[in-house]
Design an enzyme around this catalytic site. Sequence first.
Site, PDB file in Angstrom:
ATOM      1  N   LYS A  70      37.321   9.586  35.598  1.00  9.44           N
ATOM      2  CA  LYS A  70      36.777  10.231  34.374  1.00  9.44           C
ATOM      3  C   LYS A  70      37.422   9.646  33.106  1.00  9.44           C
ATOM      4  O   LYS A  70      38.059  10.352  32.318  1.00  9.44           O
ATOM      5  CB  LYS A  70      36.958  11.751  34.396  1.00  9.44           C
ATOM      6  CG  LYS A  70      36.197  12.446  35.511  1.00  9.44           C
ATOM      7  CD  LYS A  70      36.280  13.953  35.393  1.00  9.44           C
ATOM      8  CE  LYS A  70      35.575  14.682  36.499  1.00  9.44           C
ATOM      9  NZ  LYS A  70      36.233  14.626  37.817  1.00  9.44           N
ATOM     10  N   ASP A  73      38.354   7.269  26.825  1.00  7.99           N
ATOM     11  CA  ASP A  73      39.094   6.749  25.658  1.00  7.99           C
ATOM     12  C   ASP A  73      38.323   5.589  25.030  1.00  7.99           C
ATOM     13  O   ASP A  73      37.224   5.238  25.462  1.00  7.99           O
ATOM     14  CB  ASP A  73      40.497   6.324  26.118  1.00  7.99           C
ATOM     15  CG  ASP A  73      41.539   6.578  25.041  1.00  7.99           C
ATOM     16  OD1 ASP A  73      41.254   6.310  23.858  1.00  7.99           O
ATOM     17  OD2 ASP A  73      42.637   7.043  25.378  1.00  7.99           O
TER      18      ASP A  73
HETATM   19  O1  S5P Z   1      31.514  18.415  37.199  1.00  6.93           O
HETATM   20  C1  S5P Z   1      32.276  17.998  38.067  1.00  6.93           C
HETATM   21  C2  S5P Z   1      32.554  16.644  38.213  1.00  6.93           C
HETATM   22  C3  S5P Z   1      33.355  16.234  39.259  1.00  6.93           C
HETATM   23  S1  S5P Z   1      33.491  14.539  39.532  1.00  6.93           S
HETATM   24  N1  S5P Z   1      32.842  18.872  38.962  1.00  6.93           N
HETATM   25  C4  S5P Z   1      33.655  18.462  39.984  1.00  6.93           C
HETATM   26  O2  S5P Z   1      34.087  19.316  40.765  1.00  6.93           O
HETATM   27  N2  S5P Z   1      33.970  17.133  40.128  1.00  6.93           N
HETATM   28  C5  S5P Z   1      34.865  16.651  41.199  1.00  6.93           C
HETATM   29  O3  S5P Z   1      34.214  16.876  42.447  1.00  6.93           O
HETATM   30  C6  S5P Z   1      36.223  17.353  41.287  1.00  6.93           C
HETATM   31  O4  S5P Z   1      37.202  16.650  40.543  1.00  6.93           O
HETATM   32  C7  S5P Z   1      36.517  17.311  42.785  1.00  6.93           C
HETATM   33  O5  S5P Z   1      37.139  16.095  43.117  1.00  6.93           O
HETATM   34  C8  S5P Z   1      35.142  17.351  43.432  1.00  6.93           C
HETATM   35  C9  S5P Z   1      34.669  18.713  43.896  1.00  6.93           C
HETATM   36  O6  S5P Z   1      35.523  19.212  44.873  1.00  6.93           O
HETATM   37  P1  S5P Z   1      35.223  20.567  45.677  1.00  6.93           P
HETATM   38  O7  S5P Z   1      36.440  20.725  46.531  1.00  6.93           O
HETATM   39  O8  S5P Z   1      35.057  21.661  44.683  1.00  6.93           O
HETATM   40  O9  S5P Z   1      33.953  20.310  46.491  1.00  6.93           O
END
Ligand code: S5P
Length: 237
Positions: A70, A73
């Site tokens: 993510k 910058d």
């Molecule tokens: O909006 C977002 C974007 C991302 S990339 N919401 C998220 O949860 N993520 C990522 O997806 C978060 O950093 C984590 O690595 C993953 C979701 O994980 P979970 O355990 O909740 O399925």
Amino acid sequence: MKLWKEKTNLCFSVDLIYSKELLNLANIIGPYICCLKTHSDIVKDWTKNTAEELIKISKKHNFLIFEDRKFADIGNTVIKQCRDGYFSISSWANIINAHPLPGPGIINGLKEAMPNNSGLLLIANMSSNDNLFNQIYAEKTLNMALKHTDFVFGFISQNRLRDLSEPDPHIIMTPGVSLENNTDTLGQNYNSPNDIITKRGCDIAIIGRGIYESDNPLESAQKYRKILWSAYEARLK
Ligand code: S5P
């Protein structure tokens, strides 16, 4: 692409904090995914060797490696964050993501840092409660992507950014997907695999805890893969 060849639109988010566990689970789940998402900076013992082993596993099971850094910058800084520093992300990741917030310089910087054949996902919105994203931001994100089609191949988003009836070259990758939970205790929101594919028009589901925290990660991954692919086929029909 494995997405079509081996019928999987599952991306496994292997958010584990030790290299050995991460590599072990990547190898077990590898046959059922098109993409493995990492957060290298949460791994306590990440070394160059972790990245090298991950590449070997990705080639063995034919999936892409997506580092969920993510970036957010200016172009000049993201070049160094992506290429240099401890993680040297550009030397092992196929896919990276970035917030378009700073403007198109971030895309140009990351394009300079990453090798040919790699791709960038722009974050159009997020899955968490009370976030600051809105419709206008998503539209501007789409417009920015359309000016960089040689590098930006899709979005992290909770929904398709264009109408389903319109042709759309972008892949929508969607986190916040679970069969068991609607939320966690820190503001994460979950939708079902069926909803994100059929109702929200997304293409690939990103699943973390639903797999690695389940009693049987292998069986969970197989189950998610099956549900997600059936929903995808049904939608494309
Ligand atoms: O909006 C977002 C974007 C991302 S990339 N919401 C998220 O949860 N993520 C990522 O997806 C978060 O950093 C984590 O690595 C993953 C979701 O994980 P979970 O355990 O909740 O399925």
